[in-house]
Design an enzyme around this catalytic site. Structure first.
Site, PDB file in Angstrom:
ATOM      1  N   ARG A 102       0.841  -1.199   0.000  1.00  0.00           N
ATOM      2  CA  ARG A 102       0.000   0.000   0.000  1.00  0.00           C
ATOM      3  C   ARG A 102       0.875   1.247   0.000  1.00  0.00           C
ATOM      4  O   ARG A 102       1.905   1.282   0.658  1.00  0.00           O
ATOM      5  CB  ARG A 102      -0.856   0.061   1.252  1.00  0.00           C
ATOM      6  CG  ARG A 102      -1.997  -0.931   1.307  1.00  0.00           C
ATOM      7  CD  ARG A 102      -2.842  -0.641   2.550  1.00  0.00           C
ATOM      8  NE  ARG A 102      -4.088  -1.399   2.546  1.00  0.00           N
ATOM      9  CZ  ARG A 102      -4.249  -2.581   3.110  1.00  0.00           C
ATOM     10  NH1 ARG A 102      -3.233  -3.161   3.729  1.00  0.00           N
ATOM     11  NH2 ARG A 102      -5.427  -3.187   3.056  1.00  0.00           N
ATOM     12  N   ARG A 346      -7.967   4.269  14.189  1.00  0.00           N
ATOM     13  CA  ARG A 346      -8.007   5.710  13.895  1.00  0.00           C
ATOM     14  C   ARG A 346      -9.018   6.357  14.835  1.00  0.00           C
ATOM     15  O   ARG A 346      -9.876   5.657  15.409  1.00  0.00           O
ATOM     16  CB  ARG A 346      -8.394   5.969  12.444  1.00  0.00           C
ATOM     17  CG  ARG A 346      -9.704   5.341  12.080  1.00  0.00           C
ATOM     18  CD  ARG A 346     -10.013   5.485  10.594  1.00  0.00           C
ATOM     19  NE  ARG A 346     -11.185   4.682  10.284  1.00  0.00           N
ATOM     20  CZ  ARG A 346     -11.627   4.438   9.061  1.00  0.00           C
ATOM     21  NH1 ARG A 346     -10.980   4.921   8.026  1.00  0.00           N
ATOM     22  NH2 ARG A 346     -12.714   3.737   8.867  1.00  0.00           N
ATOM     23  N   SER A 786     -22.342  49.302  19.398  1.00  0.00           N
ATOM     24  CA  SER A 786     -22.731  47.953  18.995  1.00  0.00           C
ATOM     25  C   SER A 786     -22.610  47.893  17.477  1.00  0.00           C
ATOM     26  O   SER A 786     -23.242  48.672  16.765  1.00  0.00           O
ATOM     27  CB  SER A 786     -24.167  47.665  19.442  1.00  0.00           C
ATOM     28  OG  SER A 786     -24.544  46.385  18.983  1.00  0.00           O
TER      29      SER A 786
END
Lengths: 898, 898
Positions: A102, A346, A786
């Site tokens: 792999r 995992r 604000s």
């Protein structure tokens, strides 16, 4: 360059030493090789093997595809070590060693590079395997796979001819599926595959296992420079110089008798978060059988009875892995003749509920601290607790029943259930005229489709990506959506959708999960997750410990204020007073006020409105006992309260032509004239906000009176009330100066009448660039700021949100001209820069001044991070976003600590 | 504190020494006292006198209205000096000294404080004066004035009773005007005035001249603290601690025989600027006679024959004064028995033409340098040469004929002639339907009147000030206007205006001079002043030497470009391409392009438009041979090119109800649908500018092709061509990136086809706050910036100009909320700050980058000054403003030097 090209899994310490660090070892061995090494180091039994380094790959590619000196010898040596560890021999017909090969680079590139399984099979070793397993079908299936993979991956043959052979064999044998093919079929197929191999390559399929291994290793190396891999790296920003490693690992088999098994498991329950191993297995089976669903799997708990020793070892390993990784693990395992092998581990995915419980539990187990627990929960996971979702059981059942027909991109979260409508007009018609719930399904959407999208419960498309029109519009309007679902074939002529041959007619029910990107046939049950989840409350409580930003809410009504408070809001950052004006019993007085010809008429209308406003404020003040409440004076242009210009124009035109109702005409004409008198080319930039307050001081006076009368009334009942009166749309300090004078006069008057002292503040929205640019002057009058980032974004960009979000703004985001929708996430370079300037310069004039944000961005995690960086005191958002904002604010604080 | 309270005019040097400077002397003596001293120092014969200091005033007021020690004694001593200088004696019945007593503070406060004339008159001295002048009428008129002024000013009596007496006497004597009253009448009136004085004060009118003087001095001191004076100082920002001086000066008389005269003159001709004394005088007359127009005055040149010695002395003094003050002087003089006295000198007012010539001449005469000459000309004076004005001769004649009926505030310059219309609807009707020229006359204007104001040639109101609605709107639209003309009585019922009993009917012709604030009956001739005036060209030439800013022009057509160049423009800063689209022969193709359903249709329409655009550009390039031309790609939203939505809606509604023309209905419905598809809530913030260029790249390509083809064609003819292609409405650097790619591809293609290299630049408007805030990024792609301050002001303030200028913006300026209209003069704190940031940050990325302005502010002198400060390279304005901008740019440079 090191001349050591190959590391056994057990040599991971040496690799780490050679590379100077664990990061270096990952670069040298690739992620897969390093992880196999790490498991080996943890003494978890991993099928033995070795990794050929990324340096070997680079040397190979750099020398015109030639193995560097010593590589093959080292590979052979490593192979001998594996043979001796497993007791099997590569190419041995009695007890053959089979291996996989792999690829694995430093960074994960899923699906981009190559794998070859079952290396080592040939006619002789296949016979040995049949003898060992007694499963001829399995062995020939494995064998044909080797030939096929080898042809396609190593020799670059097309896949089509191989698949054709399988199809022909299915027809011959009357087999519906591959699973129905028997041993003889696979044997035949294997023979045919070898013929294909020979006819395409001119050579026989290599029967020498060493040839197979060598060629597979080369194929992995070459795949690094394949087009797919290069494209992926370009897109993901991965360096091309890294190279890939090749991991060669012993194949193990769970189908070697009743002392063999295979399965998958997670170390905790990833639906609920409970601390118990969860998973499925099969005795005497191979891994694919578990996944394919051909045989009924058994729950992992039963393995305890089936193979008690192996189960105990397995459970111990899971605990060890969890402890090592400090995170729930998702593993694949195989038991081969009583020997447990871990094939992969995992960090596990999980539901939002599970994530929250697991994070809290890991703190109790002292595996992580509270900061890390807070950081491990994403804002979306908190959001999950506040919106309907599909019932977990129902969804699992639907998946098991094969009712999940497709998976696309999860671009706008939430669950939606409705009848398929294949165009926008129909979606709108069904929804509006027939009160049907609709999912609008289209190949892709365009601006013309927006009315349909708005009418639908959810949106599903077969094309498009995360920044497609459909995705952007759906997110903007909070509609669940799945896009880019390429399995769907939409047939507009026959008004159907089909998936894998399954046909759904227009009008059929479907369910989509925008959180996961799933599409289901039929209706799925939805549930609202439990906000009082004790684990969630613990996480949010910890978040509150860490965050520096206050979290307030935007609420116009007492019940909203109460909900906000229940969700943890520490104040009301924006109470819009005009919403109160639109209510049916009030609107006539509002219209009278607007259309009044004399001060007398205006005052009389305002007198009617005063009690309504006062009682609204009373309710909010009571709900927010002890907390600040910012009330914004009237903002929208007056024509919003009058009938629409176009409908009046049509009415007047019709009445004029008909000529049969002079009274009605006169009345309509009068209203039209009034509306035309107030009509503006760009109402967003017109007579609204403080401009209106100055133009019609009577309205300001009425509102201030209502606020202070309400405050006095509740204060007399013992409520601790802190009103903050906010002026909208200020662009020049003098506007504030004039309004402040008006306001103070009324306030004094009311407080004298009521014989009360109310602790009120006077402040302003900063929502116009000029206000931000002159904040130092404005702060001389304003006691608080604000940020109205909706309007500030509109004016800073010169973009009308109403017009743009359904048109060019979508084009811009699709084309990447804008990295994000600035109405969702604060634009840091423009709008954010103004916010930073205004905050700093305002506080220079008025040290420690309270500065917050009340635009929609106040509930957006990325924007909350910016607000933290700018040093704001609080963010104010919709009540439903309050828990999300609490968490996001904690993230911002913790991340800026790091 | 000095104990010297009184300075003779001749002691001005001592005053200057005591005060330490000339500024100090002005503070000590007041402006009037200091100036009389200065003339005395220049040895100009000034009627002798002395000044009581401002310190004395402060001491008096500070001690509860008590003279400080020594003051009265010093006044008496100074009086004795004056007596000895004049040979007259205060209170002497044979040769009496009469004096005036006038206030005068450091800063001029016109009309705010008090004056008493003819002090020293009583029955005895009056007899002496009659003997001396032989003019009993004059003496009793002077005597009654003393009594009246003394009563009103010193004793604070009401003026009414005095005026009543005069009216009664007029009736008795059958006199129409005061001028018809004879000596006996004035004698009677004087007696009556003394009775009023006694009945109101309880005392006889003081016959002792020293009492008169003492009381008058005190009255001047006290007037400093009168309400009018305090209000004035508050408004003008003058300190209350300064105090006023009192100047006591000998009265002189020009009516003492044929060796006496009186007159006014200027040292040069103030209409034309010619260097010759200009003025009027009368022999044996008093000053009032010259002003009142009762007798025909003689031109000053004739004085040379009448009194040659005195004339020569007078002419010499004028030269001396001019030289001293380095400026044309406007003087009043009296010759009393052969002795010339100068009563006043001041810098003279003048016409624009005269100002320009005088400034140039003074340079030639070395009285001033070129810098000062340039600084002495105001931008308005240059502007004068570019607009129609009333013919000077015609206007003088009208004034002499009594056709000037009123003077109001000169709020918007220029001459206008038209028929009186008393409401906006009529003004519009007459102008539009009957093509009549109209002056709209209203008590005041309101937003509802704007349509009439736009249709009118000029605006006249009886109420309102410089920031009234009428004034603001008129200036904004460049309409001449006179406001606040309070003499006008507007009778809406009878549709008339009357002034002083004179009646003007609606429809009558009038003429108004907005430059001077004058109103005339009948039509006055207008002329366009001569721009080629050599004096103006010299001044502008000098201005060019001093200015640092380039002056470019905004021009869309070749003829405009040519005019701009003639006026001195050094480039085209803005060529708007869309204006070309609106022309009759082109609009159909533009509409086809917009409504095209296929790319084919779009391309075909664009192909038709290309030659039009190309030929426009050719003409402009030829006109600007050698100079840069900035061409802006298409900017406005597409619906501007389509029929109006409202008219289509009415048409469709009508056709639907009538139901008699299905074809027409279908067509109209189609167009309505198209227009509705493009309709935007806030088009100003919608799909326009670069957004359109990205949305319809075909248009960008066509325009770029037209520009570069045109450039290639003219370059082949030897024209030196420098096109600069400008992208409008950029807010994000990526917009520019995308457009640049499109543009470069086309440019390469065209240059290859034409086999030419064109020196073109690529740049952007900075007209959106975000563009200014991210200028450093934008400069990575843009080679030049041009500030579009119209849009930048709209977005920075969040104000839609279309909507605001006729509504709340006017309110804001009226109420002083905004100090100026930000669409006329750049708002330095908001818009200016962005400009400064963008310039600095853009040049940090691209050093030396060309930065200019092409908004309307580019022609506004105050804004030009700001552009100079920000370091811009040039301003670009309408061709007609180019000369003004040249001067204003020089002012900016010279003022920043200082």
């Amino acid at each position: 360059m090191s001349s050591k090209w190959v590391y056994l899994f057990g040599e991971v310490n040496e690799a780490e030493k050679a590379a100077g660090s664990w990061e270096g070892a990952r670069a040298l061995l690739g992620g897969k090789g390093a992880n196999l090494g790490e498991m080996t180091r943890l003494e978890v039994s991993v099928p033995p093997g070795f990794t050929v380094t990324t340096e070997a790959c680079n040397a190979y590619l750099g020398a015109d595809n030639t193995f560097p000196d010593g590589l093959w010898e080292q590979e052979l040596e490593a192979l001998r070590a594996v043979e001796s560890e497993t007791g099997k021999s590569f190419g041995d017909s009695k007890n053959p060693l089979l291996v996989s090969c792999r690829s694995g680079a430093k960074f994960s590139m899923p699906g981009m590079m190559d794998t070859v399984l079952n290396i080592g099979l040939n006619d002789e070793t296949a016979g040995g395997m049949i003898a060992l397993t007694g499963d001829e079908r399995f062995v020939y299936d494995a064998y044909r796979r080797l030939v096929q993979m080898f042809g396609v991956v190593v020799m670059d043959l097309p896949d089509g001819p191989f698949e054709d052979v399988i199809e022909v064999q299915r027809e011959k044998s009357g087999a519906a599926r591959d699973a129905d093919l028997n041993a003889e079929d696979w044997k035949t197929i294997t023979l045919e595959f070898k013929k294909i191999y020979k006819s395409h390559t001119g050579n026989d399929f290599p029967t020498d296992p060493l040839d197979q291994l060598r060629l597979a290793t080369e194929a992995v190396f070459k795949s690094w420079n394949g087009k797919r891999a290069i494209d992926y790296r370009n897109a993901a920003g991965i360096e091309h110089s890294l190279g890939t490693g090749a991991s060669i690992q012993t194949m193990v088999f769970g189908n070697m008798g009743n002392d063999s098994a295979t399965g998958v498991a997670t170390s905790r329950n990833i639906s609920t978060g409970e601390n118990e191993i969860e998973g499925d297995y099969l005795l005497n089976a191979q891994g694919e059988d578990v996944v394919a669903g051909i045989r009924d799997t058994k729950p992992i708990a039963e393995l305890k009875a089936d193979l008690p020793k192996e189960y105990a070892e397995f459970a111990g390993i899971l605990r060890r892995l969890e402890k090592h990784y400090r995170e729930v693990q998702d593993v694949e395992f195989t038991i081969e003749r009583g020997k447990l092998w871990l094939l992969q581990t995992r960090d596990s995915k999980r539901t939002a509920q599970a994530a929250v419980r697991i994070a809290a539990d890991l703190v109790d187990e002292k595996l992580i601290d509270k900061k890390e627990a807070v950081l491990r929960i994403s804002p979306d996971q908190v959001d999950f607790f506040l919106h309907p979702q599909f019932d977990v059981i129902a969804k699992k059942a639907a998946i098991n029943n094969g009712r999940r027909i497709a998976i696309g991109l999860n671009v706008s979260p939430g669950a939606a259930v409705g009848q398929v409508a294949l165009d926008a007009d129909l979606a709108e018609k069904w929804s509006k005229e027939e009160d049907r719930k609709v999912i609008m399904v289209r190949p892709e959407t365009k601006p013309d489709d927006v009315h349909g999208m708005l009418a639908a419960e959810g949106i599903l498309t077969s094309k498009g990506g995360r920044t497609s029109h459909a995705a952007l519009v759906a997110r903007q309007f909070g509609k669940p959506a799945v896009v880019g679902c390429s399995e769907l074939i939409i047939d507009m002529e026959n008004r159907t959708i089909s998936v894998d041959g399954r046909v759904i007619n227009e009008g059929d029910w479907i369910s989509i999960d925008g959180t996961e990107g799933e599409v289901f046939v039929d209706k799925l049950d939805t549930v609202i997750p439990d906000f009082s989840d004790p684990y969630l409350l613990r996480i949010l409580g910890w978040a509150d410990e860490f965050r520096k930003l206050g979290v307030w809410a935007n609420a116009d009504y007492p019940q909203d204020a109460q909900r906000a408070r229940d969700y943890g809001a520490e104040g009301i950052g924006l109470c819009r007073t005009e919403h109160m004006f639109f209510e049916a019993e009030r609107l006539p007085y509002v219209q009278k006020m607007i259309l009044s010809q004399t001060e007398e008429e205006e005052r009389s209308a305002l007198d009617k409105l005063l009690p309504f406003q006062r009682s609204d404020f009373e309710g909010i003040f009571r709900a927010m006992d002890g907390l600040p409440v910012i009330i914004r004076l009237i903002d929208p242009p007056l024509h919003e309260f009058l009938p629409s210009h176009d409908s009046l124009l049509v009415e007047v035109t019709e009445l004029r032509i008909r000529g049969d109702d002079a009274d009605k005409l006169a009345k309509a004409e009068k209203m039209l004239a009034a509306v035309e008198g107030m009509r503006e080319t760009n109402p967003m930039l017109g007579l609204r906000g403080v401009r209106l307050g100055i133009h019609m001081p009577g309205v300001t006076k009425m509102q201030v009176r209502a606020i202070l009368e309400a405050a006095s009334i509740v204060a007399k009942d013992g409520v601790d009330v802190h009103p903050e009166i906010m002026i909208p749309l200020t662009s020049h300090v003098n506007e504030l100066k004039v309004q402040q004078a008006t306001l103070e006069a009324v306030a004094k008057e009311v407080m004298a009448e009521q014989d009360m002292e109310i602790d009120y503040k006077f402040g302003t929205m900063i929502e116009i660039p000029r206000a931000a640019l002159t904040a130092s002057e404005i702060a001389e009058y304003a006691e608080f700021f604000s940020f109205g980032t909706n309007d500030l974004t509109q004016t800073t960009f010169g973009i009308s949100r109403d017009d743009a979000e359904a048109s060019f703004l979508v084009e811009y985001i699709e084309q990447g001209i804008l990295p994000e929708n600035p109405f969702e996430t604060i634009d840091p370079d423009g709008v954010g820069r103004l916010m930073q300037m205004a905050t700093n310069e305002g506080r220079k004039t008025r040290p420690g001044m309270e500065v917050g944000i009340c635009g929609e961005h106040g509930g957006d995690p990325k924007s909350i991070k910016l607000c933290h960086e700018y040093g704001l005191n609080y963010v104010s958002c919709s009540p439903f976003r309050v828990p999300v904002a609490r968490l996001a604010a904690a993230h911002a604080a913790l991340e800026s600590e790091a």
